[in-house]
Design an enzyme around this catalytic site. Structure first.
Site, mmCIF file in Angstrom:
data_model
loop_
_atom_site.group_PDB
_atom_site.id
_atom_site.type_symbol
_atom_site.label_atom_id
_atom_site.label_comp_id
_atom_site.label_asym_id
_atom_site.label_seq_id
_atom_site.Cartn_x
_atom_site.Cartn_y
_atom_site.Cartn_z
ATOM 1 N N GLU A 184 126.609 -6.442 -45.857
ATOM 2 C CA GLU A 184 126.579 -5.350 -44.873
ATOM 3 C C GLU A 184 127.899 -5.277 -44.102
ATOM 4 O OE1 GLU A 184 122.981 -5.457 -42.517
ATOM 5 O OE2 GLU A 184 121.731 -5.001 -44.261
ATOM 6 N N GLU A 310 118.378 -6.307 -50.746
ATOM 7 C CA GLU A 310 117.468 -6.318 -49.603
ATOM 8 C C GLU A 310 116.589 -5.081 -49.686
ATOM 9 O OE1 GLU A 310 119.008 -7.103 -45.673
ATOM 10 O OE2 GLU A 310 120.570 -8.466 -46.444
#
Length: 459
Positions: A184, A310
């Site tokens: 991220e 994820e």
């Protein structure tokens, strides 16, 4: 033959892409009660354990054939320095954990580093899972990353780092293939713009120590954004054009069915809440297709595959299983249906996806297990992983589902959704078909027929 609500046609004689077992992968992070208590109970614990690792967790992961484990994060990864977690346990430092800011008053997330590189590799060996490591780009440097790769993969007697690994208990290399280059990076992994991250990616991978062919995963988009975050995908691949020594084998896509700002309760919900969750899960397909199309503009041969490392149902805070087990939540039958719908999407798009990892396997968000000390339970999604296991390693079988759509109550009014969701796969002559009826109250009759003259036999 009696009439059916839904007609299903399957073409087992025209198998498609192989369904990589890694689509059924897992993720554990140093967050709340995931590692400490969930996975690691300590070597002196009265809870049955394998050298500190919770035995029941290992047994249940083996039962579903868990193919991989992603570690150490998540947001924790971009603050993790691997050397803190090697060497004698008593001499390992206590360090800051990214998740400290989320802890309730009087509680801390201090990282003890008792569960480090060797403990993680032991867990993978016990389960039979392949390790997938996330490197620290946000606060680390290429040298630290390359040293970690060498520590894990250098054959005995080559680099000094291999000697150090042997001195710490593992003479033979860990042979780690999957490496995430940050996590991220648009947020907790560095707050970067796509072009900034592309520069970092090049620096981190160009001198990668190749003791075995790696599978390098670049940070991808926040796919659950309303705009699907296509700007990140386009911006990253545009910035990577012209490079010759910076291969991108996998592109990470995060997609949560994100209800953190929704007031619904997890364990006490009404029909519109039920359907809102399943409809959002179905959106996974459109997100995959949109990013795959965007990637194809820069990579027409699609050499880079998606890694959905994820995914899961994420509800508002307030129903944690324990206050300091942040991001934990109850898990219900609704989440099991969401799991099945998601797996069927992954199976149908197996040509595009190298790996997927549920977030997270224990005590966090879309968990298969919940544990507090000696209390431990499987959750409904666990049994979906078990039921879908025959798809792992099989080949996708083309399927068409025809029938009237359901009109269902959703949070924003009436909505349409398919009466059945599903996928099919074939291994040798064994066909596996999985179907999910999303309705709370309407049974569905279905008739399956085979295209191309295939016949079903018992046995």
């Amino acid at each position: 033959v009696p009439a059916a609500d839904v007609e299903i046609e399957i073409a087992p004689d025209k198998p498609g892409a192989g369904i990589n077992p890694h689509l059924y992968g897992h993720f554990i992070e140093h967050l709340g009660g995931v590692i400490y208590d969930g996975v690691w109970v300590g070597r002196d614990s009265r809870i049955p354990n394998h050298d500190g690792i919770r035995k029941q967790f290992v047994d249940d992961m083996k039962r579903i054939g868990a193919p991989n484990l992603r570690w150490p994060g998540g947001c924790f990864a971009d603050g993790y320095h691997w050397r803190d977690g090697v060497g004698p346990a008593a001499k390992r430092p206590r360090t800051y954990n990214f998740w400290e800011h989320r802890m309730p008053p009087g509680k801390h997330a201090t990282e003890t580093n008792q569960f480090g590189v060797h403990e993680f590799m032991r867990l993978c060996r016990l389960i039979g899972a392949e390790p997938y490591l996330a490197a620290n780009v946000g606060s680390g440097a290429p040298r630290e990353f390359h040293d970690w790769v060498s520590y894990c993969n250098a054959p005995a007697g080559t680099e000094s780092l291999a000697d150090e690994r042997a001195a710490n208990g593992d003479k033979e290399p860990f042979r780690v293939k999957y490496w995430g280059v940050g996590n991220e990076s648009w947020g907790c992994g560095g707050d970067m713009k796509p072009g900034e991250y592309a520069t970092q990616y090049r620096q981190f991978v160009t001198q990668f120590p190749v003791y075995l062919a790696p599978f390098l995963v670049a940070t991808g988009p926040r796919g659950h954004s309303r705009d699907m975050d296509l700007g990140w995908t386009n911006g990253f691949f545009e910035a990577m054009q012209g490079g010759h020594r910076s291969q991108v084998h996998g592109f990470s896509l995060h997609f949560y069915s994100d209800f953190r700002n929704n007031k619904m309760r997890v364990a006490d919900f009404k029909a519109p809440d039920w359907y809102a969750v399943l409809l959002e899960g179905m959106r996974t397909e459109a997100v995959i297709e949109a990013h795959w199309k965007a990637m194809g503009k820069y990579d027409p041969q699609h050499l880079t595959k998606l890694v959905i490392d994820e995914w899961g149902m994420w509800y508002q805070p307030g129903e944690e299983i324990r206050p300091d087990y942040i991001l934990s939540q109850p898990v219900t039958l609704r989440d099991a249906l969401h799991t099945a719908i998601t797996f069927d999407v992954f199976n149908r798009h197996a040509d595009k996806i190298e790996m997927a990892n549920v977030a997270q396997t224990i005590n966090c968000i879309h968990s298969l297990f919940l544990a507090i000390e000696d209390k431990y339970t499987r959750t409904p999604p666990y049994y979906v992983f078990e039921m879908y296991r025959p798809h792992m390693g099989a080949r996708q079988a083309p399927m068409q589902i025809r029938g009237d759509e359901l009109t269902v109550p959703a949070q924003e009014g009436a909505a349409k959704m398919a009466a059945l969701a599903g996928s099919a796969s074939i291994r040798e002559k064994r066909l596996t078909v999985t179907l999910t009826n999303p309705s709370l109250d309407s049974p569905v009759t279905a008739r399956i027929r085979f295209a191309g003259g295939a016949q079903a036999i018992e046995g």
